[in-house]
Design an enzyme around this catalytic site. Structure first.
Site, PDB file in Angstrom:
ATOM      1  N   ALA A  36      50.246  39.403  15.795  1.00 10.72           N
ATOM      2  CA  ALA A  36      50.605  38.095  15.211  1.00 10.72           C
ATOM      3  C   ALA A  36      51.335  38.345  13.892  1.00 10.72           C
ATOM      4  O   ALA A  36      50.959  37.814  12.847  1.00 10.72           O
ATOM      5  CB  ALA A  36      49.373  37.216  15.029  1.00 10.72           C
ATOM      6  N   LEU A  37      52.354  39.166  13.985  1.00 11.87           N
ATOM      7  CA  LEU A  37      52.993  39.698  12.780  1.00 11.87           C
ATOM      8  C   LEU A  37      53.727  38.616  11.992  1.00 11.87           C
ATOM      9  O   LEU A  37      54.333  37.716  12.562  1.00 11.87           O
ATOM     10  CB  LEU A  37      53.967  40.818  13.170  1.00 11.87           C
ATOM     11  N   GLY A  40      54.233  39.373   5.797  1.00 11.19           N
ATOM     12  CA  GLY A  40      53.331  40.310   5.111  1.00 11.19           C
ATOM     13  C   GLY A  40      53.334  41.653   5.833  1.00 11.19           C
ATOM     14  O   GLY A  40      53.499  42.710   5.221  1.00 11.19           O
ATOM     15  N   HIS A  41      53.182  41.611   7.175  1.00  7.47           N
ATOM     16  CA  HIS A  41      53.225  42.862   7.955  1.00  7.47           C
ATOM     17  C   HIS A  41      54.609  43.503   7.844  1.00  7.47           C
ATOM     18  O   HIS A  41      54.730  44.720   7.708  1.00  7.47           O
ATOM     19  CB  HIS A  41      52.963  42.591   9.444  1.00  7.47           C
ATOM     20  N   GLN A  65      35.378  44.705  14.684  1.00  5.52           N
ATOM     21  CA  GLN A  65      35.353  44.100  13.356  1.00  5.52           C
ATOM     22  C   GLN A  65      35.167  42.584  13.404  1.00  5.52           C
ATOM     23  O   GLN A  65      35.337  41.901  12.401  1.00  5.52           O
ATOM     24  CB  GLN A  65      36.584  44.510  12.551  1.00  5.52           C
ATOM     25  N   LYS A 153      46.412  42.213   0.158  1.00 10.64           N
ATOM     26  CA  LYS A 153      45.760  40.954   0.542  1.00 10.64           C
ATOM     27  C   LYS A 153      44.306  41.226   0.928  1.00 10.64           C
ATOM     28  O   LYS A 153      43.405  40.478   0.573  1.00 10.64           O
ATOM     29  CB  LYS A 153      46.551  40.328   1.700  1.00 10.64           C
ATOM     30  N   GLN A 157      39.269  45.921   1.825  1.00 10.98           N
ATOM     31  CA  GLN A 157      39.568  46.800   2.966  1.00 10.98           C
ATOM     32  C   GLN A 157      40.341  48.036   2.495  1.00 10.98           C
ATOM     33  O   GLN A 157      40.061  49.159   2.902  1.00 10.98           O
ATOM     34  CB  GLN A 157      40.390  46.010   3.997  1.00 10.98           C
ATOM     35  N   SER A 189      48.862  35.174   6.107  1.00 13.40           N
ATOM     36  CA  SER A 189      47.774  35.691   6.932  1.00 13.40           C
ATOM     37  C   SER A 189      47.971  35.152   8.341  1.00 13.40           C
ATOM     38  O   SER A 189      48.400  33.990   8.509  1.00 13.40           O
ATOM     39  CB  SER A 189      46.432  35.194   6.381  1.00 13.40           C
ATOM     40  N   SER A 190      47.641  35.963   9.335  1.00 14.01           N
ATOM     41  CA  SER A 190      47.771  35.479  10.726  1.00 14.01           C
ATOM     42  C   SER A 190      46.871  34.272  10.936  1.00 14.01           C
ATOM     43  O   SER A 190      47.159  33.399  11.752  1.00 14.01           O
ATOM     44  CB  SER A 190      47.388  36.581  11.710  1.00 14.01           C
TER      45      SER A 190
END
Ligand code: PAF
Length: 282
Positions: A36-37, A40-41, A65, A153, A157, A189-190
């Site tokens: 779901a790019l 940001g990606h 996750q 973001k 992580q 964000s996706s």
């Protein structure tokens, strides 16, 4: 830029492609994603393409996750569109394994990062960082990339991944890249795709609140009062629930009562059924 691009689904195919590059002396960048790019990606992909001879993007919606109550089934998936966009951005290979390839039925090993992985997101998302740490360790080892790219973001992580890479002596350079935002400040964000029109209008308030907290602590307010004011503001504009607002040490993620040196201000809050996270460096 359109160039040779291929999709592989198994670790052995991935190793074959990357092995050939390495034997030719080419450097390899890895951009791990769940698909779901968005821009940001793509900012990570652009950076990898700029800094490496070859770029591999992984697309794997990692079941480990997601807790049973989270959105694994709903998570947006569009591999064909992602692959096409990656080819245009100059990536060379898409690694899109099936769940059975990443986690064969007899797989028993997981990677966890106690401490860094237990606070903030770790308190609210049971097993999340063990899932992330396990899959990222596998992707780094599977690809043997020289560099791997992650967004600020997901700041916690990124800290967890830096820790596991150092602890497991994985020979890769972890590169953190700046958050990409919409014009009104909402971090890409996706999961933004879940927001209704009304929620989308409210969503940038999370970033506004983080900026206000930064301004407050920089002018001498203590963290507790900045958190309290920020929480009240979010609830007053329509957020349903604030999981946390926190002022922490940027390395250890331990809470700071005031900001006398570098710190990170992070937040997670619910707008309807969507959980948004964001953070700002001080
Ligand atoms: O940030 C993400 O999209 C995921 O957590 C990651 C790093 C690809 C691991 O599944």
């Amino acid at each position: 830029m359109i160039q040779n691009f291929t999709t592989v689904r198994t670790v052995s195919e991935l190793r074959q492609v990357i092995g050939e590059w390495r034997r030719a002396g080419l450097s390899v960048g890895l951009v791990p994603t769940m698909g779901a790019l968005h821009e940001g990606h793509f900012s990570l992909v652009d950076r990898s393409v700029m800094e490496n001879d070859r770029t591999c993007v992984s697309l794997f919606v990692n079941p480990k996750q997601f807790s049973p109550t989270e959105d694994f089934d709903l998570y947006p998936r569009n591999e064909a569109a992602d692959a096409q966009a990656l080819q245009c951005r100059g990536a060379n290979v898409l690694f899109a394994p099936l769940v059975e390839e990443m986690y064969p039925a007899d797989a028993a090993t997981s990677v966890s990062v106690p401490g860094l992985g237990d606070v903030l997101e770790g308190e609210f998302r049971d097993g999340f960082f063990t899932g992330v740490a396990t899959v990222v360790s596998k992707l780094l080892i599977q690809s043997m990339a020289d560099r791997a790219y992650f967004g600020d973001k997901d700041y916690q992580q990124l800290r967890v991944i830096r820790r596991l890479t150092a602890d497991l002596n994985i020979p890769v350079q972890i590169i953190g890249c700046p958050i990409i935002r919409e014009e009104d400040g909402l971090a890409l964000s996706s999961r933004n795709a879940y927001l209704t029109t009304e929620e989308r209008a409210i969503a940038p308030a999370l970033y506004t609140v983080l900026l206000k907290m930064v301004a407050a602590i920089q002018s001498g307010a203590d963290s507790a009062s900045a958190v309290q004011d920020g929480t009240q503001h979010l609830l007053s504009v329509g957020f349903m629930k604030v999981d946390y607002l926190a002022v922490v040490d940027p390395e250890t993620l331990l809470p700071l009562s005031s900001a006398t040196g570098p710190c990170r201000v992070l937040g997670a809050a619910w707008l309807g059924k969507t959980r948004l996270i964001d953070n700002v460096g001080v």
